[in-house]
Write an enzyme that holds these catalytic residues in place. Structure first.
Site, PDB file in Angstrom:
ATOM      1  N   ASP A  50       8.969   1.324  -4.327  1.00  0.00           N
ATOM      2  CA  ASP A  50       8.547   2.650  -3.559  1.00  0.00           C
ATOM      3  C   ASP A  50       9.537   3.352  -2.812  1.00  0.00           C
ATOM      4  OD1 ASP A  50       5.352   0.989  -3.612  1.00  0.00           O
ATOM      5  OD2 ASP A  50       5.807   2.834  -4.494  1.00  0.00           O
ATOM      6  N   ASP A 190      -1.548   3.704  -9.669  1.00  0.00           N
ATOM      7  CA  ASP A 190      -0.721   3.390  -8.246  1.00  0.00           C
ATOM      8  C   ASP A 190      -1.461   3.610  -7.034  1.00  0.00           C
ATOM      9  OD1 ASP A 190       2.565   3.755  -6.948  1.00  0.00           O
ATOM     10  OD2 ASP A 190       1.020   2.421  -6.391  1.00  0.00           O
TER      11      ASP A 190
HETATM   12  C1  DX5 Z   1       1.928   4.977  -2.051  1.00  0.00           C
HETATM   13  C2  DX5 Z   1       2.551   3.421  -2.579  1.00  0.00           C
HETATM   14  C3  DX5 Z   1       1.570   2.606  -2.690  1.00  0.00           C
HETATM   15  C4  DX5 Z   1       2.196   1.043  -3.272  1.00  0.00           C
HETATM   16  C5  DX5 Z   1       0.923   0.379  -3.522  1.00  0.00           C
HETATM   17  O1  DX5 Z   1       3.011   5.667  -1.853  1.00  0.00           O
HETATM   18  O2  DX5 Z   1       3.135   4.009  -4.062  1.00  0.00           O
HETATM   19  O3  DX5 Z   1       0.715   3.031  -3.571  1.00  0.00           O
HETATM   20  O4  DX5 Z   1       2.800   1.478  -4.351  1.00  0.00           O
HETATM   21  O5  DX5 Z   1      -0.176   0.299  -2.603  1.00  0.00           O
HETATM   22  P1  DX5 Z   1      -1.483  -0.514  -2.489  1.00  0.00           P
HETATM   23  O6  DX5 Z   1      -1.270  -1.276  -1.285  1.00  0.00           O
HETATM   24  O7  DX5 Z   1      -2.481   0.515  -2.200  1.00  0.00           O
HETATM   25  O8  DX5 Z   1      -1.532  -1.210  -3.709  1.00  0.00           O
END
Ligand code: DX5
Length: 237
Positions: A50, A190
């Site tokens: 990310d 995601d």
């Molecule tokens: C948001 C990020 C999140 C991460 C996964 O900017 O991209 O979505 O990848 O987050 P969670 O903890 O919701 O799986």
């Protein structure tokens, strides 16, 4: 040159293999190489980084050097989720760092068509991402340039947020657009993907599922990968 990323040659949601892609956002930032190795051993299909610039989203994370340092530890593909403004200015550095897949947000670049073509020209696999408020129609004219569409199921910037279930309609709409045109393109989701939400996302047409906080909460990563994969596969079989 098309980058070969493991995927099916068939089109259509039902025939696309389910892939589990962890976000490293919840990992121990002081030991990211080890985290990648643990994720690979747990059976993940790819690792999502990310990348956040503090402008496109209100958070700041990984530069290319961090990813390059982790690259030699594992062989599993890396995807860079570029939550940055003007990705065209720095996306080559993420390819050089070892990312096979680059995910560009439709909202982040003035000339999305050109930017996605530039990703392919760099030898990486292009993907386009949509924030929750961005309609499927925004990417209608670039679907032929990408190997994957990422439908965000949270507003980007942080892990651990609540899943936005109304995005399932957008996933299904994009799946229908792709199937109608016979395009061999994956759909990834995601944000807020866990044992309770993964079935709805997969049933809607997503075949690549990113999980961060939920995956890292399992007693072991392998158990989490196996459980999430089984739930997604059950939803589409
Ligand atoms: C948001 C990020 C999140 C991460 C996964 O900017 O991209 O979505 O990848 O987050 P969670 O903890 O919701 O799986």
């Amino acid at each position: 040159m098309r980058t070969t990323i493991p995927t099916t040659t068939s089109v259509g949601a039902m025939s696309r293999p389910i892939a589990i892609a962890p976000s490293v956002l919840p990992a121990d930032f002081s030991a990211l190489g080890e985290a990648c190795l643990s994720l690979e051993k747990a059976g993940v299909d790819r690792i999502q980084w990310d990348v956040m610039d503090g402008v496109f989203v209100p958070n700041l994370t990984f530069g290319p050097d961090v990813i390059a340092a982790c690259r030699p530890h594992v062989t599993v593909p890396f995807e860079a989720h570029l939550m940055v403004v003007q990705p065209e200015l720095l996306m080559h550095t993420y390819v050089e760092a070892g990312c096979e897949i680059l995910i560009v947000h439709a909202e982040s670049t003035t000339h999305l068509h050109r930017t996605l073509a530039q990703v392919r020209a760099l030898g990486a696999s292009p993907a386009v991402a949509l924030n929750p408020a961005t309609p499927a129609s925004a990417i209608e004219h670039v679907l032929d340039l990408v190997d994957m569409v990422l439908v965000m199921t949270v507003n980007p910037g942080f892990g651990g947020q609540a899943y936005i279930s109304t995005m399932e309609a957008k996933v299904s709409e994009i799946r229908a657009m792709l199937d109608k045109r016979g395009l061999d393109v994956d759909i990834e989701v995601d944000g807020g993907i866990n044992a309770k939400t993964i079935e709805g996302a997969a049933s809607a047409g997503a075949n690549i599922l990113v999980s961060g906080s939920a995956l890292f909460k399992y007693p072991s990563l392998a158990e989490g990968v196996d459980d999430l994969r089984a739930l997604a596969q059950a939803a589409v079989s």
